[in-house]
Design a protein around this motif. Structure first.
Motif, PDB file in Angstrom:
ATOM      1  N   MET A  62       0.835  -1.194   0.000  1.00  0.00           N
ATOM      2  CA  MET A  62       0.000   0.000   0.000  1.00  0.00           C
ATOM      3  C   MET A  62       0.875   1.251   0.000  1.00  0.00           C
ATOM      4  O   MET A  62       1.725   1.420   0.872  1.00  0.00           O
ATOM      5  N   PRO A  63       0.724   2.135  -0.994  1.00  0.00           N
ATOM      6  CA  PRO A  63       1.484   3.386  -0.969  1.00  0.00           C
ATOM      7  C   PRO A  63       1.142   4.208   0.276  1.00  0.00           C
ATOM      8  O   PRO A  63       0.063   4.062   0.862  1.00  0.00           O
ATOM      9  N   ALA A  64       2.039   5.088   0.659  1.00  0.00           N
ATOM     10  CA  ALA A  64       1.837   5.896   1.865  1.00  0.00           C
ATOM     11  C   ALA A  64       1.090   7.193   1.581  1.00  0.00           C
ATOM     12  O   ALA A  64       0.327   7.676   2.421  1.00  0.00           O
ATOM     13  N   GLN A  65       1.302   7.770   0.403  1.00  0.00           N
ATOM     14  CA  GLN A  65       0.736   9.082   0.094  1.00  0.00           C
ATOM     15  C   GLN A  65      -0.350   8.958  -0.973  1.00  0.00           C
ATOM     16  O   GLN A  65      -0.163   8.310  -2.001  1.00  0.00           O
ATOM     17  N   TRP A  66      -1.484   9.627  -0.724  1.00  0.00           N
ATOM     18  CA  TRP A  66      -2.609   9.605  -1.653  1.00  0.00           C
ATOM     19  C   TRP A  66      -3.160  11.015  -1.808  1.00  0.00           C
ATOM     20  O   TRP A  66      -3.132  11.807  -0.872  1.00  0.00           O
ATOM     21  N   ARG A  67      -3.687  11.318  -2.988  1.00  0.00           N
ATOM     22  CA  ARG A  67      -4.304  12.622  -3.229  1.00  0.00           C
ATOM     23  C   ARG A  67      -5.732  12.418  -3.732  1.00  0.00           C
ATOM     24  O   ARG A  67      -6.035  11.446  -4.436  1.00  0.00           O
ATOM     25  N   LEU A 229     -14.700  10.043  -1.894  1.00  0.00           N
ATOM     26  CA  LEU A 229     -13.322  10.409  -2.202  1.00  0.00           C
ATOM     27  C   LEU A 229     -12.713   9.376  -3.127  1.00  0.00           C
ATOM     28  O   LEU A 229     -12.714   8.181  -2.827  1.00  0.00           O
ATOM     29  N   ILE A 230     -12.204   9.844  -4.250  1.00  0.00           N
ATOM     30  CA  ILE A 230     -11.439   9.016  -5.179  1.00  0.00           C
ATOM     31  C   ILE A 230      -9.985   9.383  -4.993  1.00  0.00           C
ATOM     32  O   ILE A 230      -9.599  10.542  -5.221  1.00  0.00           O
ATOM     33  N   LEU A 231      -9.183   8.428  -4.562  1.00  0.00           N
ATOM     34  CA  LEU A 231      -7.790   8.713  -4.189  1.00  0.00           C
ATOM     35  C   LEU A 231      -6.828   7.963  -5.109  1.00  0.00           C
ATOM     36  O   LEU A 231      -6.983   6.780  -5.358  1.00  0.00           O
ATOM     37  N   HIS A 232      -5.841   8.718  -5.595  1.00  0.00           N
ATOM     38  CA  HIS A 232      -4.759   8.137  -6.407  1.00  0.00           C
ATOM     39  C   HIS A 232      -3.443   8.267  -5.659  1.00  0.00           C
ATOM     40  O   HIS A 232      -3.226   9.278  -4.951  1.00  0.00           O
TER      41      HIS A 232
END
Length: 234
Positions: A62-67, A229-232
């Motif tokens: 799982m990546p740590a940073q999402w926008r 929320l749609i997070l990439h």
């Protein structure tokens, strides 16, 4: 040949008055009935839901940073009543920005900023009731934050739809309060989607109750804040 009967002028005037009153009552009842039907049948936006799942399962850590990305939305839902007919008034905006951080399957922080000036009732028309009550000219934004970290199970990382609860922190009308949030989330190959809702009692946020319809109806003194929320990653 018998002469036609001529009614006294006072009788003729009284009959005209009753006919006029009768027609006015029928028209008024028709207008009220139409208004009731409009309120009862007024389409309200459906609750925000997750988008369809992708065909490719997520893989890797799982990546740590999402926008927060395009496809996100937020808004409010308030019940209205008119002569006993009940429906919902909804306001929505796609002006949602922000970010989320994670450590493994734990969500450490979420902060979303919502553009209240973009609220509409049907995707096109402004939402004046919300704009007036929320005083969007003075308070053009709302924010939603995660007040406490939340850990998700391993199935979430593999693409399972997960329902969980969290404590949210909603800043609205210049006032910040914590509130319980019911959340649903899913990860796929393109990112993470989260939907949620928080109860909003207007008095808690010093919000004036939306104007109703006088003696004929009213709007509730509470509503629901909802978001998708749609997070990439990135």
């Amino acid at each position: 040949m018998t002469a036609p009967t001529v009614l006294p002028r006072r009788t003729r005037t009284r009959r005209r008055l009753w006919w006029t009153l009768g027609i006015a009552v029928v028209l008024l009842l028709g207008l009220l009935g139409t208004a009731m039907a409009v309120v009862a049948l007024q389409p309200a936006a459906a609750p925000l839901t997750l988008p369809p799942a992708g065909s490719v399962a997520p893989a890797g850590p799982m990546p740590a940073q999402w926008r927060i990305a395009s496809g996100s939305a937020a808004g409010f839902r308030v019940e209205q009543t008119f002569l006993g007919a009940t429906s919902e008034v909804t306001g929505r905006t796609e002006g949602v920005t922000g970010a989320m951080t994670m450590t493994g399957n734990r969500i450490d922080s979420v902060e979303a900023t919502i553009d209240l000036l973009g609220l509409t009732t049907d995707g096109k028309q402004p939402a004046p009731q919300f704009a007036t009550s929320l005083e969007t000219g003075r308070f053009p934004h709302a924010t939603v934050r995660l007040a406490e970290p939340v850990s998700l199970d391993d199935a979430f990382a593999s693409g399972a739809t997960t329902e969980f609860s969290a404590i949210g922190e909603l800043t609205l009308h210049g006032v910040t309060h914590r509130a319980p949030a019911a959340l649903t989330a899913r990860r796929d190959a393109t990112g993470i989607a989260v939907t949620g809702s928080l109860p909003v009692h207007f008095a808690d946020w010093s919000i004036a109750e939306p104007e109703g319809y006088g003696a004929l109806g009213s709007l509730a003194d509470h509503g629901t804040a909802e978001f998708r929320l749609i997070l990439h990653a990135g």
